[in-house]
Enzyme design. Sequence first.
Site, PDB file in Angstrom:
ATOM      1  CG  ASP A   1      -3.943   5.292   2.755  1.00 29.90           C
ATOM      2  OD1 ASP A   1      -3.405   4.580   3.621  1.00 29.90           O
ATOM      3  OD2 ASP A   1      -3.914   6.531   2.782  1.00 29.90           O
TER       4      ASP A   1
ATOM      5  CG  HIS B   1       0.373   1.875   4.275  1.00 31.91           C
ATOM      6  ND1 HIS B   1       1.012   2.462   5.348  1.00 31.91           N
ATOM      7  CD2 HIS B   1      -0.857   2.460   4.212  1.00 31.91           C
ATOM      8  CE1 HIS B   1       0.203   3.353   5.909  1.00 31.91           C
ATOM      9  NE2 HIS B   1      -0.928   3.378   5.235  1.00 31.91           N
TER      10      HIS B   1
ATOM     11  NE  ARG C   1      -7.034   7.463   5.351  1.00 34.51           N
ATOM     12  CZ  ARG C   1      -6.646   6.185   5.287  1.00 34.51           C
ATOM     13  NH1 ARG C   1      -5.487   5.810   5.813  1.00 34.51           N
ATOM     14  NH2 ARG C   1      -7.405   5.291   4.703  1.00 34.51           N
TER      15      ARG C   1
ATOM     16  CG  HIS D   1       1.228   7.157   3.837  1.00 37.40           C
ATOM     17  ND1 HIS D   1       0.512   6.780   2.721  1.00 37.40           N
ATOM     18  CD2 HIS D   1       0.446   6.849   4.902  1.00 37.40           C
ATOM     19  CE1 HIS D   1      -0.652   6.305   3.084  1.00 37.40           C
ATOM     20  NE2 HIS D   1      -0.722   6.310   4.411  1.00 37.40           N
TER      21      HIS D   1
HETATM   22  C1  SIN Z   1      -2.238   6.425   7.607  1.00 35.26           C
HETATM   23  O1  SIN Z   1      -3.202   6.872   7.008  1.00 35.26           O
HETATM   24  O2  SIN Z   1      -1.585   5.499   7.158  1.00 35.26           O
HETATM   25  C2  SIN Z   1      -1.816   7.061   8.909  1.00 35.26           C
HETATM   26  C3  SIN Z   1      -0.858   8.169   8.706  1.00 35.26           C
HETATM   27  C4  SIN Z   1      -0.565   8.903   9.993  1.00 35.26           C
HETATM   28  O3  SIN Z   1      -1.233   8.683  11.000  1.00 35.26           O
HETATM   29  O4  SIN Z   1       0.349   9.717   9.979  1.00 35.26           O
END
Ligand code: SIN
Length: 291
Positions: free
Chosen positions: A113, A111, A282, A266
């Site tokens: 974000d 996906h 994050r 990612h």
């Molecule tokens: C995400 O922000 O999609 C999670 C990425 C991760 O935990 O590596």
Amino acid sequence: MTDTLHAGQISIRPLGSALGAEIGGIDLSKPAGAAEIAHVRRALGEHCVLIFRGQALTPEQLIAFSRMFGALERHVLQDYLLPGFPEIYVISNVTEAGKPVGRAGAGQYWHTDLAYVKEPSLGSIMAAIEVPEGRGDTLFANMYKAYDALSEPMKTYLWSLRAVHDFAYTQRTQIAGKGYTKPASAEQLAKTPPVSHPAIRTHPESKRLALYVNPGMTTHLEGVPPEESRAVLDYLFEHAVKPAFVYRHRWQPGDVVFWDNRCSMHCAIDDYGAEDRRLMWRTTVKGDAPV
Ligand code: SIN
């Protein structure tokens, strides 16, 4: 007097051929000037994922660095925001006193974000606080390369199309039934109705074209018969994650990774157990409507 950073001190070392660069000579806990931030921004648009090693940031420092790139989002899933720091979304399998400290199993599907909002995120900045050794890696795919490698007829076909992105679809297909995370409430879903964006977007800084659909959030191509839309999207999803376009990041505590949601997708790898501790903070930088 606080040390400030000079653009000339920053080193950029590309990682492999898919995407990514390791950025050296920068201490993210210190304030940076406009020239340094412009340097990092340019590197982001070029390499799609920037890795800063050996950073030990407080929540305030992570937020201050992130704000240099734009206003910060507050994630719709408020249960997982760091207490006292709502700009930080906590991704973790750790529980304390029987309560999860963050969202477990987040993003374990390809996906970008916030593709499901009108102005999706420019980029996300994730600090690794605790990571299980050799596990819990994250994959990143280069969506410029995915676009460039499409056939000319496919580029022409996609050029005028818009794709619909829907957080409720993500909940149904990627989250529901997995048990480790609470589904989004009706109220949270009501705040995120489906939106459409061009299937091909122009990166506002590099001016390069990137494919902008993803398996976790994109439901269909607007104005295309459902069977055709499904077949084209399935083809694009498989194409975009060909090994030549993908970099796998092995986290170390102290890593800060800044990924550009306008030119990458990612996927977090689910290969660790409840006995392994993975704790990430994050921030999510606001972006513009894709064009
Ligand atoms: C995400 O922000 O999609 C999670 C990425 C991760 O935990 O590596």
